[in-house]
Scaffold this active site. Sequence first.
Site, PDB file in Angstrom:
ATOM      1  N   CYS A   1       0.836  -1.213   0.000  1.00  0.00           N
ATOM      2  CA  CYS A   1       0.000   0.000   0.000  1.00  0.00           C
ATOM      3  C   CYS A   1       0.869   1.262   0.000  1.00  0.00           C
ATOM      4  O   CYS A   1       1.573   1.524   0.983  1.00  0.00           O
ATOM      5  CB  CYS A   1      -0.912  -0.067   1.232  1.00  0.00           C
ATOM      6  SG  CYS A   1      -1.731   1.471   1.673  1.00  0.00           S
TER       7      CYS A   1
ATOM      8  N   CYS B   1       0.174   3.708   2.803  1.00  0.00           N
ATOM      9  CA  CYS B   1       0.646   3.113   4.068  1.00  0.00           C
ATOM     10  C   CYS B   1       2.143   3.363   4.235  1.00  0.00           C
ATOM     11  O   CYS B   1       2.607   3.682   5.330  1.00  0.00           O
ATOM     12  CB  CYS B   1       0.384   1.611   4.099  1.00  0.00           C
ATOM     13  SG  CYS B   1      -1.349   1.154   4.015  1.00  0.00           S
TER      14      CYS B   1
END
Length: 103
Positions: free
Chosen positions: A31, A34
């Site tokens: 991600c 992230c």
Amino acid sequence: MATITITQDNFKSEVMESKVPVLIDFWASWCGPCKMMGPVVEEIANERTDIKVGKVNVDDEPELAEQFGIMSIPAFFLFKDGKPAAQTVGGQPKQGLLQALGL
């Protein structure tokens, strides 16, 4: 203090039984947002002695992700007294994250 890896095995002791509020970052290695939030979460962990900061890898801990209805990541939850007290989703500046969680 560094972040703690939260798993199904230590969730009860690290989060549910914690004497201090716990900020949890639900994330995954693939991600992009992230990855951008990783240093922000580490910075919060190192600066704040009044809270515990943990990370849950949703790929490694799908039960925890499902338990808290994680549909988008990064997702951030603040637990107080073992219960979710605030949550927010998505990449954001440190101050925005702290404000969204009431910290």
